[in-house]
Write a protein that holds these residues in place. Structure first.
Motif, PDB file in Angstrom:
ATOM      1  N   ASN A 134       0.778  -1.247  -0.113  1.00 45.16           N
ATOM      2  CA  ASN A 134      -0.032   0.238   0.125  1.00 45.16           C
ATOM      3  C   ASN A 134       0.691   1.189   0.115  1.00 45.16           C
ATOM      4  O   ASN A 134       1.841   1.425   0.278  1.00 45.16           O
ATOM      5  CB  ASN A 134      -0.893   0.043   0.951  1.00 45.16           C
ATOM      6  CG  ASN A 134      -1.605  -1.100   1.278  1.00 45.16           C
ATOM      7  OD1 ASN A 134      -2.106  -1.982  -0.133  1.00 45.16           O
ATOM      8  ND2 ASN A 134      -2.324  -1.215   2.492  1.00 45.16           N
ATOM      9  N   SER A 185      -9.213   6.699  -0.556  1.00 44.16           N
ATOM     10  CA  SER A 185      -8.658   5.233  -1.072  1.00 44.16           C
ATOM     11  C   SER A 185      -8.979   5.049  -2.236  1.00 44.16           C
ATOM     12  O   SER A 185      -9.454   5.561  -2.989  1.00 44.16           O
ATOM     13  CB  SER A 185      -8.694   4.481   0.109  1.00 44.16           C
ATOM     14  OG  SER A 185     -10.630   4.573   0.073  1.00 44.16           O
ATOM     15  N   HIS A 208      -7.556   1.782  -5.117  1.00 44.95           N
ATOM     16  CA  HIS A 208      -6.661   0.378  -5.563  1.00 44.95           C
ATOM     17  C   HIS A 208      -5.980   1.404  -6.843  1.00 44.95           C
ATOM     18  O   HIS A 208      -6.134   1.326  -7.759  1.00 44.95           O
ATOM     19  CB  HIS A 208      -7.597  -0.473  -5.688  1.00 44.95           C
ATOM     20  CG  HIS A 208      -8.087  -0.917  -6.725  1.00 44.95           C
ATOM     21  ND1 HIS A 208      -7.597  -1.856  -7.864  1.00 44.95           N
ATOM     22  CD2 HIS A 208      -9.376  -0.672  -6.851  1.00 44.95           C
ATOM     23  CE1 HIS A 208      -8.867  -1.965  -8.722  1.00 44.95           C
ATOM     24  NE2 HIS A 208      -9.614  -1.737  -8.368  1.00 44.95           N
ATOM     25  N   ILE A 219      -4.408   6.577   0.386  1.00 41.94           N
ATOM     26  CA  ILE A 219      -3.650   5.536   0.863  1.00 41.94           C
ATOM     27  C   ILE A 219      -4.568   5.090  -0.911  1.00 41.94           C
ATOM     28  O   ILE A 219      -5.333   4.728  -1.202  1.00 41.94           O
ATOM     29  CB  ILE A 219      -4.843   4.446   1.459  1.00 41.94           C
ATOM     30  CG1 ILE A 219      -4.271   5.172   3.129  1.00 41.94           C
ATOM     31  CG2 ILE A 219      -3.780   3.285   1.452  1.00 41.94           C
ATOM     32  CD1 ILE A 219      -5.434   3.701   3.631  1.00 41.94           C
ATOM     33  N   LEU A 258      -3.946   1.296  -2.415  1.00 40.43           N
ATOM     34  CA  LEU A 258      -4.196   0.493  -2.093  1.00 40.43           C
ATOM     35  C   LEU A 258      -3.820  -0.986  -3.346  1.00 40.43           C
ATOM     36  O   LEU A 258      -4.034  -0.849  -4.074  1.00 40.43           O
ATOM     37  CB  LEU A 258      -5.465  -0.338  -1.138  1.00 40.43           C
ATOM     38  CG  LEU A 258      -5.886   0.286  -0.214  1.00 40.43           C
ATOM     39  CD1 LEU A 258      -7.491   0.613  -0.501  1.00 40.43           C
ATOM     40  CD2 LEU A 258      -5.164   0.142   1.516  1.00 40.43           C
ATOM     41  N   THR A 259      -3.395  -2.257  -2.536  1.00 41.27           N
ATOM     42  CA  THR A 259      -2.643  -3.290  -3.754  1.00 41.27           C
ATOM     43  C   THR A 259      -3.740  -4.248  -3.349  1.00 41.27           C
ATOM     44  O   THR A 259      -4.330  -4.191  -2.760  1.00 41.27           O
ATOM     45  CB  THR A 259      -1.354  -3.635  -2.817  1.00 41.27           C
ATOM     46  OG1 THR A 259      -1.416  -4.835  -3.975  1.00 41.27           O
ATOM     47  CG2 THR A 259      -1.465  -4.475  -1.745  1.00 41.27           C
ATOM     48  N   GLY A 269      -5.627  -5.243  -0.215  1.00 41.42           N
ATOM     49  CA  GLY A 269      -4.387  -4.399   1.141  1.00 41.42           C
ATOM     50  C   GLY A 269      -5.064  -3.359   2.070  1.00 41.42           C
ATOM     51  O   GLY A 269      -4.785  -3.378   2.597  1.00 41.42           O
ATOM     52  N   SER A 270      -6.759  -3.404   1.482  1.00 42.15           N
ATOM     53  CA  SER A 270      -7.253  -2.830   2.468  1.00 42.15           C
ATOM     54  C   SER A 270      -7.861  -3.588   4.032  1.00 42.15           C
ATOM     55  O   SER A 270      -7.851  -3.059   5.226  1.00 42.15           O
ATOM     56  CB  SER A 270      -8.347  -2.502   2.251  1.00 42.15           C
ATOM     57  OG  SER A 270     -10.050  -3.376   1.159  1.00 42.15           O
ATOM     58  N   TYR A 296      -5.017  -3.149   6.220  1.00 39.53           N
ATOM     59  CA  TYR A 296      -4.904  -2.022   6.292  1.00 39.53           C
ATOM     60  C   TYR A 296      -6.029  -2.560   7.722  1.00 39.53           C
ATOM     61  O   TYR A 296      -5.470  -1.320   8.636  1.00 39.53           O
ATOM     62  CB  TYR A 296      -5.064  -1.080   5.622  1.00 39.53           C
ATOM     63  CG  TYR A 296      -4.893   0.288   6.523  1.00 39.53           C
ATOM     64  CD1 TYR A 296      -3.516   1.025   6.131  1.00 39.53           C
ATOM     65  CD2 TYR A 296      -5.743   1.316   7.477  1.00 39.53           C
ATOM     66  CE1 TYR A 296      -3.522   2.086   7.124  1.00 39.53           C
ATOM     67  CE2 TYR A 296      -5.402   2.202   7.787  1.00 39.53           C
ATOM     68  CZ  TYR A 296      -5.047   2.397   7.648  1.00 39.53           C
ATOM     69  OH  TYR A 296      -4.592   3.862   8.950  1.00 39.53           O
ATOM     70  N   ASP A 311     -13.210  -1.265  -1.961  1.00 38.60           N
ATOM     71  CA  ASP A 311     -12.042  -1.501  -0.411  1.00 38.60           C
ATOM     72  C   ASP A 311     -12.644  -1.085   0.008  1.00 38.60           C
ATOM     73  O   ASP A 311     -12.122  -0.691   1.781  1.00 38.60           O
ATOM     74  CB  ASP A 311     -10.627  -0.503  -0.567  1.00 38.60           C
ATOM     75  CG  ASP A 311     -10.034  -1.467  -1.744  1.00 38.60           C
ATOM     76  OD1 ASP A 311      -9.285  -2.448  -1.399  1.00 38.60           O
ATOM     77  OD2 ASP A 311      -9.473  -1.317  -2.905  1.00 38.60           O
TER      78      ASP A 311
END
Length: 547
Positions: free
Chosen positions: A298, A316, A318, A368, A370-371, A379-380, A383, A452
């Motif tokens: 991330n 956020s 991705h 963020i 995100l991956t 990713g979320s 996190y 996410d």
């Protein structure tokens, strides 16, 4: 004391601030969100040079380097201590099932072909998966939902067996069940596999039906045709079913014939009281797997609040997509321009606007990228389980995913409208633009559980997930919906999701970003925390979070 200070003192006595009004400040900062700026970021993030932005590839390296560099250039501080990155431990599993999977039933055999008729894989971190003669059970929707008085596994022991289940939930077919057309999490494919594992099933197969899934078989095929990513776990996926997969609707119909069952069985499963049916059919699955444990990232940039920096508002989007995959019409790079180059470009434009605000936000703003969203919101999820800022001090999440370049609209769609007080913030911001908020025209696709923001909601943080409006200004009422359907059918999760500046109408996206800036900036200047509304499945956990 000079004249200006005298004037400010006099104004403060009568309750008037010296500085410009909040609305004027919002408008001034939001004016830095432009088509030119958005285009600048889109031209990079959706470019072939990023190789489709797949985690664990050179595409990831290039993408996160670009994002980190851009956050620095925008003047954002590192969002994770002294780093702009949060490592997300993942395992990449490339599954190689046999090319032909045979089902043996009382009415003969059915040979199904990999990718064309069936997709298979395993989340177990092991090099070989061998399942011999597992019996198939049709378990309806594969749902256990006591609050809706629904249990497809009632009295059923599926240990050692493979469950075959339908996508979506009963409300898709009967408006009096569940939440009607508003898909619940029980309808998502992720839930189906999770529940099958909880029940002890050896295997789980989901029947694909395009209307109920909201996407065609090609989306399933493309998504399962290469390496799959999962978060690393201590038990290496041992709590998952040995194999998971999908079968096409046509294959499901043939499977029922082989099992000596009528296609009407699917209709029966849509009614309360349905009991699972032993299909008296078996199959064997053998999968060789290549395993790779590593970390994705991330990427986080922080604008520290001027008065309450410990309180954080999260924007956020991705950054990941599908990389280089199965060619479609000669193109093998899955650029993910709409999904989700638009969200990342929007994230960067918003960061720029916050930095240029005449008055800095009082609360911190965390941006963020995100991956792993395309692999299951990884990713979320990571996190939310390993937050850099305390969840109880996280005010809200505003998530951007797949913003459509169809022009300005009179409305803006709020996915999951009615979940939280974030709706009211969006409504006030929309009203300033002469617009209004609306729910999804068709909520049966379960979008609230497909991006996410869902992982923030699951831990109690009110989340706003806006989507492009339907009512394009100057066009017939169905125009916007038609363009969205066209995207879903022709470009979604395909190499054709590319950025073609000359064909994109991005003024509507810019307008939406200005609205989202208004929401976040307004929240950043307040002391209140938005709440979940009565009837939301996240209300109780949200209340516990704020205690």
């Amino acid at each position: 004391m000079n004249k200006i200070k005298h004037l400010c003192l006099a104004l403060s006595i009568i309750g008037t601030a010296c500085q410009s009004s909040p609305d004027k400040q919002i408008s001034e900062a939001a004016s830095s969100i432009t088509e030119e700026g958005f285009d600048h970021y889109m031209a990079v993030i959706a470019n072939d040079s990023l190789l489709g932005r797949k985690p664990f590839t050179e595409g990831e390296v290039r993408t996160i380097n670009y994002l980190e560099r851009t956050f620095k250039e925008l003047g954002l501080a590192p969002g994770n201590g002294d780093s702009y990155r949060q490592e997300v431990p993942m395992v990449e599993i490339t599954s190689y099932p046999q090319q032909e999977i045979t089902f043996n039933g009382k009415n003969g055999k059915l040979a199904s072909h990999l990718l064309d008729d069936i997709v298979l894989g395993s989340r177990r971190v092991q090099e070989k998966v061998d399942v011999t003669n597992t019996d198939l059970v049709f378990a309806g929707f594969g749902i256990v939902a006591p609050e809706y008085n629904w249990n497809d596994y009632d009295g059923l022991d599926v240990k050692g067996k493979t469950v075959v289940v339908m996508i979506n939930d009963p409300g898709f077919y009967d408006p009096t069940l569940f939440k009607g057309k508003n898909m619940t999490y029980y309808g998502r494919w992720t839930y189906k596999f999770e529940e099958a594992a909880r029940q002890g099933a050896t295997g789980a197969l989901i029947i694909h039906q395009e209307d109920a899934a909201s996407y065609g078989w090609h989306v399933v095929r493309n998504g399962w045709s290469g390496p799959q990513l999962n978060l690393q776990t201590e038990n290496n996926g041992a709590d998952r079913a040995a194999f998971e997969g999908w079968i096409s609707g046509e294959t499901a119909a043939k499977l029922l014939q082989v099992a000596g069952q009528s296609i009407d069985l699917l209709e029966q499963a849509k009614k309360p009281g349905f009991k699972a049916v032993d299909l008296q059919t078996s199959t064997s699955v053998h999968i060789q797997q290549e395993l790779k444990k590593s970390t994705s990232n991330n990427v986080l940039g922080l604008l520290k609040g001027s008065e309450r920096p410990e309180e954080v508002i999260v924007y956020s989007a991705h950054w990941d997509h599908f990389g280089v995959g199965e060619p479609v019409e000669g193109d093998s790079i899955y650029n993910g321009a709409v999904d989700n180059g638009t969200g990342i470009a929007g994230l960067l434009e918003l960061a720029n606007a916050f930095k240029k605000a005449p008055t800095s936000p009082k609360r911190s703003i965390l941006f963020i990228a995100l991956t792993g969203e395309e692999e299951g919101l990884l990713g979320s999820a990571y996190y939310a389980a390993h937050p850099i800022f305390p969840l109880e001090k996280t005010v809200a999440n505003i998530n951007m995913d797949a913003m459509q370049p169809i022009g300005k609209t009179n409305d803006i769609v709020i996915v999951g409208l009615g979940q939280s007080e974030m709706d009211e913030y969006a409504e006030r911001a929309a009203k300033k633009q002469g617009r209004h908020i609306v729910p999804q025209a068709d909520a049966s696709n379960g979008w609230f559980y497909r991006s996410d923001h869902f992982n923030f909601a699951k831990v109690g943080i009110p989340a706003l997930y806006p989507a492009t409006g339907d009512q394009v200004i100057g066009q017939e009422s169905v125009y916007g919906i038609q363009l969205k359907k066209e995207y879903n059918k022709q470009r979604y999760h395909q190499p054709q999701d590319e950025y073609v500046a000359s064909k994109w109408n991005i003024d509507g996206i810019v307008e939406d970003l200005k609205l989202l800036f208004d929401v976040g900036y307004t929240l950043s200047m307040e002391k209140d925390y938005p709440k979940w509304k009565k009837g939301s499945e996240f209300k109780s956990i949200g209340e516990q979070l704020r205690k």
